[in-house]
Design an enzyme around this catalytic site. Structure first.
Site, PDB file in Angstrom:
ATOM      1  N   MET A 134       0.835  -1.196   0.000  1.00 27.82           N
ATOM      2  CA  MET A 134       0.000   0.000   0.000  1.00 27.82           C
ATOM      3  C   MET A 134       0.874   1.252   0.000  1.00 27.82           C
ATOM      4  O   MET A 134       0.405   2.345   0.310  1.00 27.82           O
ATOM      5  CB  MET A 134      -0.951   0.002   1.190  1.00 27.82           C
TER       6      MET A 134
ATOM      7  N   LEU B 244       6.779   3.003   1.548  1.00 29.04           N
ATOM      8  CA  LEU B 244       7.713   1.886   1.622  1.00 29.04           C
ATOM      9  C   LEU B 244       8.815   2.124   2.645  1.00 29.04           C
ATOM     10  O   LEU B 244       9.298   3.238   2.820  1.00 29.04           O
ATOM     11  CB  LEU B 244       8.341   1.629   0.251  1.00 29.04           C
TER      12      LEU B 244
ATOM     13  N   GLU C  41      12.186  -0.356   4.906  1.00 31.46           N
ATOM     14  CA  GLU C  41      13.152  -1.430   4.692  1.00 31.46           C
ATOM     15  C   GLU C  41      12.502  -2.811   4.689  1.00 31.46           C
ATOM     16  O   GLU C  41      13.010  -3.740   4.060  1.00 31.46           O
ATOM     17  CB  GLU C  41      14.248  -1.375   5.757  1.00 31.46           C
TER      18      GLU C  41
ATOM     19  N   HIS D  54       9.587  -3.529   3.287  1.00 33.10           N
ATOM     20  CA  HIS D  54       9.145  -3.729   1.909  1.00 33.10           C
ATOM     21  C   HIS D  54      10.336  -4.037   0.990  1.00 33.10           C
ATOM     22  O   HIS D  54      10.239  -4.885   0.095  1.00 33.10           O
ATOM     23  CB  HIS D  54       8.440  -2.476   1.396  1.00 33.10           C
TER      24      HIS D  54
ATOM     25  N   GLY E 293       5.218 -10.107   4.029  1.00 35.86           N
ATOM     26  CA  GLY E 293       6.007 -10.101   5.245  1.00 35.86           C
ATOM     27  C   GLY E 293       5.341 -10.900   6.348  1.00 35.86           C
ATOM     28  O   GLY E 293       4.112 -10.891   6.485  1.00 35.86           O
TER      29      GLY E 293
ATOM     30  N   GLN F 186      -2.880 -12.453   7.873  1.00 34.63           N
ATOM     31  CA  GLN F 186      -3.029 -12.188   6.448  1.00 34.63           C
ATOM     32  C   GLN F 186      -2.283 -13.232   5.622  1.00 34.63           C
ATOM     33  O   GLN F 186      -2.813 -13.761   4.632  1.00 34.63           O
ATOM     34  CB  GLN F 186      -2.511 -10.793   6.122  1.00 34.63           C
TER      35      GLN F 186
ATOM     36  N   ARG G  54       2.716   2.493   9.529  1.00 32.33           N
ATOM     37  CA  ARG G  54       1.995   3.282  10.533  1.00 32.33           C
ATOM     38  C   ARG G  54       2.911   3.821  11.636  1.00 32.33           C
ATOM     39  O   ARG G  54       2.475   4.633  12.456  1.00 32.33           O
ATOM     40  CB  ARG G  54       0.866   2.447  11.142  1.00 32.33           C
TER      41      ARG G  54
END
Length: 288
Positions: A37, A40, A42, A44, A155, A161, A195
């Site tokens: 989303m 970005l 580290e 990602h 991740g 998820q 976040r």
């Protein structure tokens, strides 16, 4: 071979992306997808680097998916930093950034056809965020249909998820391998998250209690589930400013809470609110 010194190409339309990827497949090239989303960090980039090891072509999608946000969540406030994200990907062997608009992904508004997460979708994260995982699975299914990658990368921090995506791919016979990359952490142990930028100094300091609770749980794991729960609670009870949502220990094969007599692999899950910011984390344990 991708030029690793330049900013990757930006594609915003499904048709253009498919045309590019069809041409790559025609030349026998394999494809990996990293769904994000944006905003970005580290963590990602670790996914992207692993994707480059697995496939010839790496696609990073950047799409803030409205279907996975509840009415009281931070959809409008979620950081959108597309040009910074593209710049961050320079040097990481990314061929294409796919950043569609909402009406490109959902041209008729909210999708009438969705993927449901089942009973597990209403537990843990799903209990606090009703409908969240239906939105996640729906957009992941769409991205897999658009890109048709050999590999898709996630991740481990988002453990529930990950489990649900793996189950969806298996249940729907999607020909994509789900690759999981371990959580990337800051020096004090806090899991990297988009976040984290919302944390003020006080809440950032309080957030260290999440990885500390997981470390305490891991240290107590050889003494069983009761010791794990007590160790985590000991840390969290002394953490000022941490509003615990849940701490749970599940069987990683089923994502069901482990019974008292469980021995072997287990996964600890934690979610908490620090001020207005909600964070999650996870750690693998060996019980008994």
């Amino acid at each position: 071979m991708t030029d690793t010194t330049t900013v990757p190409d930006l594609v915003t339309s499904i048709a253009e992306l498919r045309e590019r990827l069809d041409a790559a497949r025609a030349h026998g090239r394999t494809i990996a997808l990293v769904p994000t989303m944006g905003s970005l960090h580290e963590g990602h980039l670790a996914l992207v680097d692993r994707a480059a090891q697995l496939a010839d072509v790496v696609v990073v999608s950047i799409f803030v998916n409205p279907l996975q946000f509840g009415p009281s969540e931070d959809y409008e406030q979620y950081p959108r930093t597309l040009e910074d994200d593209r710049a961050a990907l320079a040097g990481h062997s990314v061929d294409t950034v796919f950043a569609p608009a909402v009406d490109e992904m959902y041209p008729s508004g909210a999708s009438a056809t969705t993927v449901t997460a089942g009973a597990l979708g209403g537990r843990f994260e799903g209990r606090s965020r009703p409908g969240h995982f239906d939105g996640v699975l729906t957009v992941v299914a769409k991205l897999l249909g658009i890109v048709q990658p050999q590999h898709v990368l996630f991740g481990q921090k988002d453990a529930q998820q990950v489990f649900l995506v793996q189950r969806m791919v298996r249940d729907l016979d999607i020909r994509t391998r789900v690759e999981i990359v371990e959580t990337v952490r800051e020096a004090d142990g806090l899991a990297l998250s988009s976040r984290n930028v919302f944390l003020d100094e006080r809440n950032r300091a309080a957030a260290r209690a999440l990885p500390q609770a997981l470390e305490a749980a891991q240290s107590a794991a050889d003494r069983g589930i009761d010791a794990v729960l007590a160790a985590a609670q000991s840390v969290l009870s002394g953490a000022d400013g941490v509003e615990l949502d849940y701490f749970a220990v599940v069987d990683p094969r089923t994502f069901e809470p482990v019974p008292d007599e469980h021995h072997g692999p287990a996964r600890a899950l934690i979610a908490a609110r620090l001020g207005d910011t909600r964070l999650i984390d996870t750690e693998l344990l060996t019980l008994g």
